[in-house]
Design an enzyme around this catalytic site. Structure first.
Site, PDB file in Angstrom:
ATOM      1  N   LYS A  41       4.313   2.413  -2.237  1.00  4.69           N
ATOM      2  CA  LYS A  41       4.555   3.618  -2.836  1.00  4.69           C
ATOM      3  C   LYS A  41       5.959   3.900  -2.714  1.00  4.69           C
ATOM      4  O   LYS A  41       7.093   4.084  -3.533  1.00  4.69           O
ATOM      5  CB  LYS A  41       3.681   4.576  -2.580  1.00  4.69           C
ATOM      6  CG  LYS A  41       2.040   4.264  -2.784  1.00  4.69           C
ATOM      7  CD  LYS A  41       1.234   5.392  -2.351  1.00  4.69           C
ATOM      8  CE  LYS A  41      -0.254   5.210  -1.836  1.00  4.69           C
ATOM      9  NZ  LYS A  41      -0.987   4.614  -2.764  1.00  4.69           N
ATOM     10  N   HIS A  54      -8.003  -5.436   0.229  1.00  3.20           N
ATOM     11  CA  HIS A  54      -6.735  -4.601   0.496  1.00  3.20           C
ATOM     12  C   HIS A  54      -6.036  -5.242   1.772  1.00  3.20           C
ATOM     13  O   HIS A  54      -6.405  -5.115   2.868  1.00  3.20           O
ATOM     14  CB  HIS A  54      -6.912  -3.190   0.720  1.00  3.20           C
ATOM     15  CG  HIS A  54      -5.832  -2.273   0.514  1.00  3.20           C
ATOM     16  ND1 HIS A  54      -5.067  -2.201  -0.431  1.00  3.20           N
ATOM     17  CD2 HIS A  54      -5.337  -1.423   1.479  1.00  3.20           C
ATOM     18  CE1 HIS A  54      -4.047  -1.251  -0.355  1.00  3.20           C
ATOM     19  NE2 HIS A  54      -4.163  -0.675   1.232  1.00  3.20           N
ATOM     20  N   SER A  72       0.772  -1.190   0.140  1.00  2.00           N
ATOM     21  CA  SER A  72      -0.113   0.088   0.131  1.00  2.00           C
ATOM     22  C   SER A  72       0.990   1.261   0.163  1.00  2.00           C
ATOM     23  O   SER A  72       1.745   1.308  -0.902  1.00  2.00           O
ATOM     24  CB  SER A  72      -0.817  -0.321   1.111  1.00  2.00           C
ATOM     25  OG  SER A  72      -2.113   0.438   0.888  1.00  2.00           O
TER      26      SER A  72
HETATM   27  C1  GCU Z   1      -5.447   4.656   1.578  1.00  2.00           C
HETATM   28  C2  GCU Z   1      -5.064   5.349   0.382  1.00  2.00           C
HETATM   29  C3  GCU Z   1      -4.123   4.535  -0.537  1.00  2.00           C
HETATM   30  C4  GCU Z   1      -3.141   3.706   0.300  1.00  2.00           C
HETATM   31  C5  GCU Z   1      -3.675   2.960   1.528  1.00  2.00           C
HETATM   32  C6  GCU Z   1      -2.734   2.302   2.438  1.00  2.00           C
HETATM   33  O1  GCU Z   1      -6.512   3.754   1.235  1.00  2.00           O
HETATM   34  O2  GCU Z   1      -6.257   6.015  -0.170  1.00  2.00           O
HETATM   35  O3  GCU Z   1      -3.287   5.528  -1.424  1.00  2.00           O
HETATM   36  O4  GCU Z   1      -2.506   2.936  -0.339  1.00  2.00           O
HETATM   37  O5  GCU Z   1      -4.340   3.975   2.216  1.00  2.00           O
HETATM   38  O6  GCU Z   1      -1.782   2.739   2.623  1.00  2.00           O
HETATM   39  O7  GCU Z   1      -3.344   1.631   3.304  1.00  2.00           O
END
Ligand code: GCU
Length: 413
Positions: free
Chosen positions: A256, A393, A252
């Site tokens: 990045k 997720h 997540s």
């Molecule tokens: C949020 C966000 C995402 C990110 C996520 C996470 O959902 O919108 O961009 O990847 O958090 O880090 O769990």
């Protein structure tokens, strides 16, 4: 004349205005900003610099060099961790810059059975080093721990004994060690706070306050990536680890950061990205899922201030996330996605893999073999890998099996 010059200077934007791209037209990493095609390896090196500059100034912000001083304090070594299966080490990375100090801890498990030095997987964790395993030898973090509904173990923002192993499901330590890899991890909050209320005022950000006073400021995603590189600095000194075979992993927001770490630091041999989504592997141009406006308003610290100039221009961006993969090329990269994770637009991640194939092939690798979007639970890979699995997720065993297969293929020969 003098005043005309003065006006010209103050009216000039802080950054060169990047031309908006017509919707649907993806910028080509193999074409220079001036329109010329890249024809040789030497030209690619120049184009790579141009892409790095674009992604740094327009999106992730500028990161510092190594700090003036660094010291690695190995404060724990247990050769008998996990009933003798692994050696556990814990290392404080101390950093100094212009009289200021900051530090964070690395937690390391090295398989005892495998032949040393071993390849490794390094990644940031969400909940603290102590949360990845119930091992009572792991130091509880002193940094802030949020109390989530699922893991209500912290008291007044501090980790307690009850927090041990609360995230172990996402870190299958046994399987990682059985595959012959060491695992190295560190806690995001020790590196840089993820709370916008205290953005840029904790951890490694305190070393470089001057890097905030600009549009391409040292963002939090960049700070996490930078800290992964400092982790690599330590690994280069550890004789049990083969620093030439280190994959950087993340889930997540931390994926990045893993992608940006791979893009900016060629010492990482591979990138494993799990549901990195917007600002990670997802192509913004499709206009599906989380957009730039949401990223820059809900998480204003993740990317540089300059990136917010692109709010509502997702489909006309003069760059897109295949530029990040182009920076990683020709090193292997894997993008894992999930059906239920619509925010991160799995098709958009697939499109990024496809759009990166040309650079990978130009650099002499097999690139990405995927042409049509695959069925669930089917890993498609050569030098770039991709899968979509059912579910939401998360990081699951299925994800890790693919990551370990891919790592075995590229790092264990
Ligand atoms: C949020 C966000 C995402 C990110 C996520 C996470 O959902 O919108 O961009 O990847 O958090 O880090 O769990």
């Amino acid at each position: 004349m003098k005043s005309a010059l003065f006006f010209l200077i103050i009216l000039m934007p802080a950054f060169p205005a990047f031309a908006r791209q017509p919707a649907g037209k993806l910028p080509d990493p193999l074409v220079f900003n001036n329109g010329q095609k890249v024809k040789s390896d030497a030209e690619w090196n120049k184009r790579r610099q141009e892409i790095l500059e674009t992604m740094t100034t327009q999106m992730y912000g500028t990161s510092p060099e190594r700090p003036e001083k660094m010291q690695f304090e190995v404060f724990d070594t247990d050769k008998n961790a996990m009933n003798g299966k692994a050696t556990r080490k814990q290392v404080t990375v101390h950093m100094q810059e212009k009289g200021k100090e900051a530090s964070f801890d690395l937690l390391i498990y090295i398989p005892n059975k495998a032949e040393h030095p071993v390849p490794a997987i390094i990644g940031l964790n969400f909940l603290g080093n102590h949360a990845i395993s119930k091992d009572p030898g792991i130091k509880l973090t002193n940094a802030r721990v949020e109390n989530s509904k699922m893991f209500p173990c912290a008291v007044n923002g501090k980790a307690t004994e009850a927090c041990r192993g609360t995230n172990s499901r996402q870190w299958p330590l046994d399987s990682i060690l059985d595959s012959g890899f060491a695992l190295v991890t560190m806690y995001r909050e020790e590196v840089a706070s993820d709370r916008k209320e205290e953005m840029f005022r904790t951890g490694v950000h305190t070393l470089f306050p001057e890097l905030q006073n600009r549009e391409d400021n040292f963002s939090t995603v960049a700070a996490w990536a930078w800290a992964l590189s400092r982790g690599m600095d330590y690994l280069e000194t550890d004789k049990d680890i083969d620093a030439k075979k280190v994959a950087v992993f993340g889930f997540s927001r931390l994926a990045k950061a893993a992608l940006w770490a791979g893009a900016t630091d060629k010492r990482f041999a591979m990138v494993l990205s799990n549901e990195s989504g917007a600002g990670g592997g997802k192509q913004f141009r499709r206009g599906v899922g989380e957009n730039i406006r949401r990223l820059c308003t809900v998480f204003p610290h993740w990317f540089a201030r300059s990136f917010s100039r692109y709010m509502d221009q997702d489909q006309e961006l003069p760059f897109d996330q295949h530029f990040v993969l182009a920076l990683i090329a020709p090193r292997p990269v894997y993008l894992a996605t999930a059906q239920g994770d619509v925010n991160s637009d799995p098709e958009g991640e697939f499109e990024t893999a496809k759009a990166s194939d040309a650079v990978y092939k130009f650099l002499g690798t097999k690139g990405f073999p995927g042409t049509v979007f695959p069925a669930v639970n089917q890993s498609v890979y050569a030098q770039i890998g991709f899968h979509i699995r059912p579910g939401g997720h998360d990081v699951t065993n299925f994800d890790w099996i693919q990551f370990l297969n891919f790592s075995n293929l590229h790092l264990q020969q």
